[in-house]
Design a protein around this motif. Structure first.
Motif, short mmCIF file in Angstrom:
data_model
loop_
_atom_site.label_atom_id
_atom_site.label_comp_id
_atom_site.label_asym_id
_atom_site.label_seq_id
_atom_site.Cartn_x
_atom_site.Cartn_y
_atom_site.Cartn_z
N CYS A 192 14.61 -30.28 -51.49
CA CYS A 192 13.34 -30.62 -50.87
C CYS A 192 12.96 -29.61 -49.79
O CYS A 192 13.81 -29.16 -49.01
CB CYS A 192 13.39 -32.03 -50.29
N CYS B 100 14.76 -38.85 -51.23
CA CYS B 100 15.54 -37.73 -50.70
C CYS B 100 16.76 -38.24 -49.93
O CYS B 100 17.84 -37.65 -50.00
CB CYS B 100 14.68 -36.85 -49.80
N SER C 262 17.50 -32.99 -47.46
CA SER C 262 17.97 -33.18 -48.83
C SER C 262 17.59 -31.97 -49.69
O SER C 262 16.41 -31.66 -49.83
CB SER C 262 17.35 -34.46 -49.42
N TRP D 270 15.20 -37.33 -43.54
CA TRP D 270 14.68 -37.19 -44.90
C TRP D 270 13.23 -37.57 -44.93
O TRP D 270 12.77 -38.45 -44.20
CB TRP D 270 15.46 -38.09 -45.86
N CYS E 133 13.24 -31.62 -44.19
CA CYS E 133 13.97 -32.65 -44.92
C CYS E 133 15.40 -32.15 -45.16
O CYS E 133 15.61 -31.00 -45.54
CB CYS E 133 13.28 -32.95 -46.25
#
Length: 195
Positions: free
Chosen positions: A159, A176, A156, A171, A154
């Motif tokens: 995360c 996110c 973001s 994502w 991911c």
């Protein structure tokens, strides 16, 4: 803490149980961390919900610890694959060990009323071995199959979940994605003000 999902399944987690498994340890904003395998009870629930153990399996801490250990080894292999790095030998060894823990062949059995059938025996003491072998086999299939190139982390922060990329999406969830877009917008505004 309940084992209710804090985020929806990441793309690919429905198709690959191993993605769902590595994503059972979730880093959240604000330094929060949720471990869906954090206790024997939540581990038993996670396994039961995925058809890997009966509800009354009675998972003990030793079993939960073995599952968490395999999860970390799989995370290391996923990270190596995504990063284009060589895998850690210990991670490969742990996965190969898990792959050999349970018989893969369905044995021929005979029922007096309905006749012959094939089934994989799974006595109660083998539930953990079967779960470990199933999760390891699923990860091996993912890492060696056609979807391996779509595996990504991911995008973001903070995360730590993995997903199968679809198009440009990097994502694991809408939440996110929103957080990453907001961070980019904030960075652009900050750069503009500094100029």
């Amino acid at each position: 803490m309940s084992a209710e999902p804090v985020l929806p399944p990441a793309p690919g987690a429905v198709d690959y149980l191993s993605i769902d498994f590595v994503n059972s340890a979730i880093a959240l904003p604000g330094g929060q961390f949720v471990d869906l395998l954090g206790t024997p009870e939540t581990t038993n629930r996670w396994l039961t919900e995925r058809g890997l153990a009966p509800a009354d399996a009675g998972v003990q801490e030793m079993c939960a610890t073995q599952l968490r250990s395999l999860r970390e080894h799989l995370r290391a292999l996923f990270a190596a694959r995504v990063g284009g790095l060589p895998p850690l030998p210990a991670a490969l060894s742990a996965v190969n060990d898990a792959l050999t823990r349970a018989p893969a062949a369905a044995l021929l059995q005979w029922d007096e009323k309905s006749g012959p059938f094939r089934a994989i025996p799974c006595p109660t003491n083998e539930i953990l071995d079967r779960a470990l072998a199933t999760l390891a086999a699923n990860a091996a299939d993912l890492l060696t199959g056609p979807d391996a190139d779509r595996l990504t982390a991911c995008g973001s922060t903070p995360c730590n979940r993995y997903l199968l990329r679809h198009g440009r999406r990097h994502w694991c969830s809408t939440r996110c994605g929103d957080r990453a877009r907001a961070a980019r917008a904030y960075a652009r505004r900050s750069t503009t003000k500094a100029s």
